[in-house]
Design an enzyme around this catalytic site. Structure first.
Site, PDB file in Angstrom:
ATOM      1  N   HIS A 272      -4.110  -1.427   2.222  1.00 51.63           N
ATOM      2  CA  HIS A 272      -2.808  -2.068   2.360  1.00 51.63           C
ATOM      3  C   HIS A 272      -1.720  -1.038   2.637  1.00 51.63           C
ATOM      4  O   HIS A 272      -1.892   0.168   2.414  1.00 51.63           O
ATOM      5  CB  HIS A 272      -2.461  -2.843   1.087  1.00 51.63           C
ATOM      6  CG  HIS A 272      -2.071  -1.963  -0.060  1.00 51.63           C
ATOM      7  ND1 HIS A 272      -0.766  -1.568  -0.299  1.00 51.63           N
ATOM      8  CD2 HIS A 272      -2.814  -1.383  -1.048  1.00 51.63           C
ATOM      9  CE1 HIS A 272      -0.718  -0.791  -1.369  1.00 51.63           C
ATOM     10  NE2 HIS A 272      -1.945  -0.662  -1.848  1.00 51.63           N
ATOM     11  N   CYS A 273      -0.568  -1.536   3.104  1.00 52.12           N
ATOM     12  CA  CYS A 273       0.657  -0.738   3.184  1.00 52.12           C
ATOM     13  C   CYS A 273       1.736  -1.503   2.426  1.00 52.12           C
ATOM     14  O   CYS A 273       1.435  -2.139   1.423  1.00 52.12           O
ATOM     15  CB  CYS A 273       1.029  -0.428   4.629  1.00 52.12           C
ATOM     16  SG  CYS A 273       1.125  -1.856   5.721  1.00 52.12           S
ATOM     17  N   THR A 274       2.976  -1.476   2.878  1.00 55.86           N
ATOM     18  CA  THR A 274       4.034  -2.187   2.148  1.00 55.86           C
ATOM     19  C   THR A 274       4.018  -3.679   2.446  1.00 55.86           C
ATOM     20  O   THR A 274       3.923  -4.515   1.546  1.00 55.86           O
ATOM     21  CB  THR A 274       5.405  -1.588   2.466  1.00 55.86           C
ATOM     22  OG1 THR A 274       5.466  -0.250   1.937  1.00 55.86           O
ATOM     23  CG2 THR A 274       6.518  -2.396   1.809  1.00 55.86           C
TER      24      THR A 274
END
Length: 382
Positions: A272-274
């Site tokens: 994941h990222c933000t």
């Protein structure tokens, strides 16, 4: 008695248009050669949705008049005999209630008497405190294989996630593409016990990117926002970020390390990222293309982030409008466009000449590793 068998006692199911539902049945004989061959053509396009009341709806397409059975399991890879049969009949839609809401369920749709069929689950995974959580299973490749369900997940940040709602995924690792400054601002991932956090920051052009200024958006005047993002600058800045993901050495290392983690892990992996749309989107596009998923499917999965983030983005845009900011300028930044992924793939061709060269030279993930990952993540299509 297994958890699946215990769950069967509380199970109810309705086969739409199929008459009586059978919840148990005789032992299943070994398939004939004819039955084994038929499984490749008779059932397709299975879709599972989950409503607010906890009812799963399973629908699919099949050969006219075929009698099918539907089985449920919390493990996508267990044999048919270890699953709970929830319905049988000639319909093509099943509504299933009574399954443990704390578990993630996978459904096998198969012709009666045939131990093979199509496996399906909800694409979106409801996780408390997290958005854009999705299973990459079920996509069909150009060779007619299918990506295995329950092996790879993508999401937005997990810093506010509820560990109990992540636990059913059975994760071995959660790979975090956020930069150290993002983690400091939003908080570290909140994970179930036994899930290994992996820091793999992707922050190309962090100091010089126009998007860096958006981190302090609240301090900008409406005119500064127009100067930053007006006249199509927002979309062009996003396209530049996608190109930088390809050209930045640290970003490529993070993508390559993620592929190696997927290959080495014996249990599911999430990355994941933000917002789970840009860095996560590129990683997913690279993975699906490696596995042989057609371009139109790769792009459809990429663009789905717009739907999954729509509610949260609407709140953000409303807040910005209340501050006098032209919120429409932020739409290209808060969402995704096909041109962003185009920019990444064009940069791959420009820098490496081909996608296979990018995998081998840019990510350090050679042909033997690619073949091994395909074996691990693909299964025959029903």
């Amino acid at each position: 008695m297994s958890k699946n068998r215990v769950a069967a006692a509380a199970l109810t199911a309705v086969m739409i248009g199929a008459g009586t539902v059978a919840v148990s049945g005789p032992a299943i004989a070994a398939p004939s050669a004819k039955q084994h061959f038929a499984r490749h053509a008779v059932i397709s396009e299975a879709v599972v949705t989950l409503d607010a009341a906890g009812v799963h709806e399973v629908s699919w397409k099949q050969v006219r008049g075929l009698r099918t059975e539907v089985f449920a399991s919390t493990d996508p890879d267990v044999p048919r005999g270890d699953r709970v049969r929830v319905a049988s009949g000639r319909g093509t839609t099943v509504r299933v209630a009574g399954l443990d809401p704390a578990s993630r369920w996978y459904f096998l749709i198969a012709p009666v008497g045939v131990p093979f069929g199509e496996i399906a689950a909800t694409r979106v995974v409801p996780v408390q405190g997290a958005a854009n959580v999705r299973d990459l299973g079920g996509y069909t490749t150009r060779d007619g294989l299918a990506v295995r369900w329950g092996r790879v997940f993508r999401s937005a940040k997990l810093s506010k996630a509820g560990p109990a709602s992540l636990a059913p995924l059975g994760l071995s690792a959660a790979i975090d593409f956020r930069s150290p400054s993002e983690v400091a601002g939003d908080g570290a991932d909140v994970l179930p016990a036994g899930v290994r956090p992996v820091a793999a920051p992707i922050a190309p052009g962090d100091a010089n990117s126009p998007l860096t200024a958006l981190a302090s958006l609240a301090t900008l005047t409406p005119q500064q926002v127009r100067d930053l993002l007006g006249d199509g600058k927002g979309a062009r800045a996003m396209e530049q970020v996608y190109r930088l993901i390809v050209t930045d050495e640290a970003a490529r290392r993070a993508l390559g390390d993620t592929l190696r983690t997927l290959l080495a892990s014996r249990r599911p992996v999430l990355y994941h990222c933000t917002a789970g749309k840009d860095r996560t989107g590129v990683m997913t596009a690279v993975l699906l293309k490696l596995l042989g998923v057609p371009k139109e499917t790769v792009y459809a999965d990429f663009l789905r982030s717009n739907d999954e983030l729509a509610a949260g983005n609407a709140q953000t845009l409303a807040y910005l409008r209340s501050k006098g900011i032209d919120a429409d300028l932020l739409v290209p930044v808060l969402g995704v466009q096909a041109s962003y992924l185009d920019a990444a793939f064009t940069q791959i061709d420009t820098s490496y000449g081909s996608f296979s060269a990018f995998l081998a030279k840019g990510l350090g993930f050679g042909p033997a590793q690619q073949a091994a990952l395909k074996i691990k993540l693909l299964r025959p299509q029903a």
